[in-house]
Design a protein around this motif. Sequence first.
Motif, PDB file in Angstrom:
ATOM      1  N   VAL A 120       0.874  -1.172   0.000  1.00  0.00           N
ATOM      2  CA  VAL A 120       0.000   0.000   0.000  1.00  0.00           C
ATOM      3  C   VAL A 120       0.907   1.217   0.000  1.00  0.00           C
ATOM      4  O   VAL A 120       1.862   1.302   0.778  1.00  0.00           O
ATOM      5  CB  VAL A 120      -0.915   0.011   1.240  1.00  0.00           C
ATOM      6  N   LYS A 121       0.622   2.157  -0.893  1.00  0.00           N
ATOM      7  CA  LYS A 121       1.422   3.373  -1.002  1.00  0.00           C
ATOM      8  C   LYS A 121       0.543   4.592  -0.702  1.00  0.00           C
ATOM      9  O   LYS A 121      -0.613   4.629  -1.097  1.00  0.00           O
ATOM     10  CB  LYS A 121       2.014   3.478  -2.403  1.00  0.00           C
ATOM     11  N   TRP A 122       1.118   5.562   0.028  1.00  0.00           N
ATOM     12  CA  TRP A 122       0.416   6.788   0.361  1.00  0.00           C
ATOM     13  C   TRP A 122       1.231   7.970  -0.106  1.00  0.00           C
ATOM     14  O   TRP A 122       2.456   7.928  -0.136  1.00  0.00           O
ATOM     15  CB  TRP A 122       0.252   6.942   1.878  1.00  0.00           C
TER      16      TRP A 122
ATOM     17  N   ASN B 284       5.772  13.885   0.203  1.00  0.00           N
ATOM     18  CA  ASN B 284       6.462  12.639   0.556  1.00  0.00           C
ATOM     19  C   ASN B 284       5.581  11.429   0.259  1.00  0.00           C
ATOM     20  O   ASN B 284       4.361  11.506   0.358  1.00  0.00           O
ATOM     21  CB  ASN B 284       6.830  12.630   2.042  1.00  0.00           C
ATOM     22  N   THR B 285       6.220  10.322  -0.082  1.00  0.00           N
ATOM     23  CA  THR B 285       5.485   9.072  -0.294  1.00  0.00           C
ATOM     24  C   THR B 285       5.900   8.052   0.758  1.00  0.00           C
ATOM     25  O   THR B 285       7.048   8.035   1.217  1.00  0.00           O
ATOM     26  CB  THR B 285       5.745   8.498  -1.700  1.00  0.00           C
ATOM     27  N   TYR B 286       4.953   7.220   1.134  1.00  0.00           N
ATOM     28  CA  TYR B 286       5.155   6.197   2.149  1.00  0.00           C
ATOM     29  C   TYR B 286       4.557   4.890   1.654  1.00  0.00           C
ATOM     30  O   TYR B 286       3.734   4.880   0.748  1.00  0.00           O
ATOM     31  CB  TYR B 286       4.482   6.600   3.465  1.00  0.00           C
ATOM     32  N   HIS B 287       4.954   3.783   2.291  1.00  0.00           N
ATOM     33  CA  HIS B 287       4.394   2.488   1.916  1.00  0.00           C
ATOM     34  C   HIS B 287       4.458   1.526   3.104  1.00  0.00           C
ATOM     35  O   HIS B 287       5.189   1.758   4.067  1.00  0.00           O
ATOM     36  CB  HIS B 287       5.155   1.894   0.720  1.00  0.00           C
ATOM     37  N   SER B 288       3.680   0.477   2.991  1.00  0.00           N
ATOM     38  CA  SER B 288       3.765  -0.647   3.921  1.00  0.00           C
ATOM     39  C   SER B 288       3.556  -1.912   3.099  1.00  0.00           C
ATOM     40  O   SER B 288       2.981  -1.870   2.013  1.00  0.00           O
ATOM     41  CB  SER B 288       2.725  -0.541   5.043  1.00  0.00           C
ATOM     42  N   VAL B 289       4.039  -3.026   3.610  1.00  0.00           N
ATOM     43  CA  VAL B 289       3.905  -4.298   2.895  1.00  0.00           C
ATOM     44  C   VAL B 289       3.395  -5.378   3.842  1.00  0.00           C
ATOM     45  O   VAL B 289       3.636  -5.343   5.052  1.00  0.00           O
ATOM     46  CB  VAL B 289       5.237  -4.767   2.264  1.00  0.00           C
TER      47      VAL B 289
ATOM     48  N   ILE C 251       3.513 -11.994   7.371  1.00  0.00           N
ATOM     49  CA  ILE C 251       4.403 -11.058   8.048  1.00  0.00           C
ATOM     50  C   ILE C 251       4.163  -9.677   7.439  1.00  0.00           C
ATOM     51  O   ILE C 251       3.706  -9.568   6.306  1.00  0.00           O
ATOM     52  CB  ILE C 251       5.893 -11.451   7.930  1.00  0.00           C
ATOM     53  N   ALA C 252       4.460  -8.650   8.208  1.00  0.00           N
ATOM     54  CA  ALA C 252       4.198  -7.287   7.730  1.00  0.00           C
ATOM     55  C   ALA C 252       5.416  -6.414   7.953  1.00  0.00           C
ATOM     56  O   ALA C 252       6.156  -6.584   8.922  1.00  0.00           O
ATOM     57  CB  ALA C 252       2.999  -6.701   8.458  1.00  0.00           C
ATOM     58  N   GLY C 253       5.592  -5.482   7.029  1.00  0.00           N
ATOM     59  CA  GLY C 253       6.646  -4.493   7.166  1.00  0.00           C
ATOM     60  C   GLY C 253       6.070  -3.209   7.733  1.00  0.00           C
ATOM     61  O   GLY C 253       4.899  -2.895   7.527  1.00  0.00           O
ATOM     62  N   LYS C 254       6.889  -2.480   8.424  1.00  0.00           N
ATOM     63  CA  LYS C 254       6.445  -1.228   9.030  1.00  0.00           C
ATOM     64  C   LYS C 254       6.192  -0.163   7.969  1.00  0.00           C
ATOM     65  O   LYS C 254       6.716  -0.210   6.868  1.00  0.00           O
ATOM     66  CB  LYS C 254       7.493  -0.730  10.015  1.00  0.00           C
ATOM     67  N   PHE C 255       5.410   0.804   8.338  1.00  0.00           N
ATOM     68  CA  PHE C 255       5.130   1.986   7.531  1.00  0.00           C
ATOM     69  C   PHE C 255       6.458   2.705   7.303  1.00  0.00           C
ATOM     70  O   PHE C 255       7.149   3.049   8.253  1.00  0.00           O
ATOM     71  CB  PHE C 255       4.145   2.852   8.328  1.00  0.00           C
ATOM     72  N   ARG C 256       6.844   2.880   6.041  1.00  0.00           N
ATOM     73  CA  ARG C 256       8.153   3.445   5.727  1.00  0.00           C
ATOM     74  C   ARG C 256       8.073   4.524   4.662  1.00  0.00           C
ATOM     75  O   ARG C 256       7.193   4.504   3.820  1.00  0.00           O
ATOM     76  CB  ARG C 256       9.091   2.357   5.216  1.00  0.00           C
ATOM     77  N   HIS C 257       9.051   5.391   4.681  1.00  0.00           N
ATOM     78  CA  HIS C 257       9.205   6.406   3.644  1.00  0.00           C
ATOM     79  C   HIS C 257       9.864   5.752   2.435  1.00  0.00           C
ATOM     80  O   HIS C 257      10.742   4.911   2.583  1.00  0.00           O
ATOM     81  CB  HIS C 257      10.089   7.533   4.162  1.00  0.00           C
TER      82      HIS C 257
END
Length: 72
Positions: A12-14, A21-26, A37-43
């Motif tokens: 998911v991208k924001w 700025n753009t951010y994402h999580s996986v 498993i999940a990745g943290k919200f990142r830049h």
Amino acid sequence: MKSKIKYICNAVKWLDKINGNTYHSVRITRTKDNKVIAGKFRHGYEDAYKFTALRVMLENNWLPKKYNANNL
């Protein structure tokens, strides 16, 4: 029949329109046992989510160490 798909990655991208700025999580699902498993919200922008997914999979020992190119 053995499935050829081993992992499913949902990214998911924001976009922060105010600051640009753009951010994402996986979230990655392993198909053989449906573990998630999940990745943290990142830049990050463009394909950064792919590297985040790879890093999360390596940290959880879902991939062999040989895939750790450039010390992700």
